[in-house]
Design an enzyme around this catalytic site. Structure first.
Site, PDB file in Angstrom:
ATOM      1  CB  CYS A   1      34.924  47.517  83.107  1.00 33.57           C
ATOM      2  SG  CYS A   1      33.399  48.299  83.690  1.00 33.57           S
TER       3      CYS A   1
ATOM      4  CG  HIS B   1      35.753  48.567  87.299  1.00 29.24           C
ATOM      5  ND1 HIS B   1      36.049  49.220  86.124  1.00 29.24           N
ATOM      6  CD2 HIS B   1      36.697  47.597  87.438  1.00 29.24           C
ATOM      7  CE1 HIS B   1      37.134  48.682  85.581  1.00 29.24           C
ATOM      8  NE2 HIS B   1      37.540  47.693  86.354  1.00 29.24           N
TER       9      HIS B   1
ATOM     10  CG  HIS C   1      40.266  45.232  85.489  1.00 30.06           C
ATOM     11  ND1 HIS C   1      39.974  46.328  86.270  1.00 30.06           N
ATOM     12  CD2 HIS C   1      41.626  45.159  85.494  1.00 30.06           C
ATOM     13  CE1 HIS C   1      41.081  46.876  86.730  1.00 30.06           C
ATOM     14  NE2 HIS C   1      42.097  46.192  86.268  1.00 30.06           N
TER      15      HIS C   1
END
Length: 360
Positions: free
Chosen positions: A275, A323, A335
């Site tokens: 990510c 994240h 993402h």
């Protein structure tokens, strides 16, 4: 005298045999418990499997960020160590040259016999010429002293460089040990997630749809992402909010171009990402250098509220800021979710929102 005989061993039979078999089966059931804690897991429903997998992916992502941070520090420590070693090698070359020059001077003085200057003047056929030579020798002696001082300084500098290199080497070894620990944690959680998912049938996976906080698996997830791109349209389409500047728009365009790329923990592109690696690569393509981890990326720009989001802003999730996604407008982000899904479009609402930052 009575003869001694060994007592005959009784064979297992009846209740004894059944009891032994029961104990053996119970031990086997315990030994094959899924989580290795000594208890067999109950049969999990598909929804429970999904919840456990989601949690494992979240924990693996947090460990991945620790890995990324340790790797970034290890890479920098290795670069500094190599630079120190190169500088020390250059100084050692100059030191060896200076030592050779001093050795030549010392050899010449030895060959000259080192007569007392007054005696040399008395014996000289040309006192004026001798005095000129003596003045030159005195100047040469001063230069020699300076050369000796330079050698001593170079020796001290080399020792300082060696000390700094020793510190960097210790730092590098520490980071490498940290990498090893994080890698073990990540692979352990991902292996557990894969084992859980293997319990589900294809039909159960289809019923669940998105597995993990990310979305569908494999090619199905990739097709879903591309379908979502067609539905959403370009960022500049009517009704969507424009990116705040050209660099943010370039980062968004890069992210769109990577839809369908696989998630690989620790990867920063160009063909696979985790990510924070995707966020870093997108802004690198726009000419902006971002830190490697989510923990640092959230402080790379200025914080904004959720209501202020515009395409190109970085959105962060979970209480541990583990994240990150790239906001693209219309409540959507791009993402790199987890190993069960490729880089894809997803709603910002699908994970616990933790904050946002505008890089440019």
């Amino acid at each position: 005298m009575a003869a001694h005989r060994k007592p005959r061993q009784r064979s297992l039979g009846g209740n004894t045999a059944r009891t032994a078999a029961t104990i053996a089966l119970a031990g086997a059931a315990t030994a094959t418990g899924f989580d290795g804690t000594g208890h067999a897991d109950p049969q999990l429903s598909p929804a429970q499997v999904k919840a456990k997998v989601d949690k494992l992916y979240e924990e693996a992502e947090a460990a991945t960020q620790k890995y990324d941070g340790a790797k970034d520090k290890a890479d920098k420590a290795e670069q500094r160590l190599n630079a120190l070693r190169d500088e020390a090698a250059r100084k050692e070359d100059r030191l060896n040259t200076a030592r050779e020059a001093l050795g030549s001077i010392a050899a010449a003085q030895y060959r000259s016999g080192g007569l007392d200057p007054a005696l040399q003047l008395a014996l000289s056929d040309n006192p004026d010429q001798y005095l000129e030579g003596a003045a030159f020798a005195e100047r040469a002696g001063s230069r020699q002293a300076e050369a000796v001082a330079r050698v001593r300084k170079q020796l001290r500098e080399i020792e300082q460089l060696r000390g700094a290199a020793h510190v960097e080497l210790a730092s590098l070894k520490s980071r490498q040990a940290e990498l090893k620990r994080a890698k073990k944690t990540i692979t352990g959680k991902l292996d557990t997630a894969r084992q859980l998912l293997s319990r589900l049938t294809d039909e159960q996976r289809a019923q669940l749809g998105d597995l993990g906080a990310a979305g569908g698996t494999g090619s199905a997830g990739q097709r879903a992402s591309r379908s979502a791109v067609r539905d959403l349209g370009p960022v500049s389409s009517p009704g969507s909010v424009a990116a705040p500047n050209s660099r943010a728009a370039e980062a968004v365009a890069y992210a769109y171009g990577k839809l369908g790329s696989p998630y690989v923990w620790g990867a920063t592109g160009p063909d696979a990402f985790d990510c924070s690696g995707l966020a870093q690569a997108a802004y690198r393509a726009a000419g902006i250098s971002l830190p490697r981890t989510t923990y640092a990326q959230i402080n790379a720009g200025h914080r904004i509220s959720r209501s202020e989001l515009r395409p190109g802003d970085l959105v962060f999730f979970y209480s541990g800021i583990s994240h990150v996604g790239i906001y693209v407008g219309n409540g959507q982000m791009i993402h790199a979710p987890n190993p069960s899904a490729p880089v894809r479009l997803a709603p910002v609402d699908e994970m616990p929102f933790a904050g946002a930052t505008r890089v440019t």
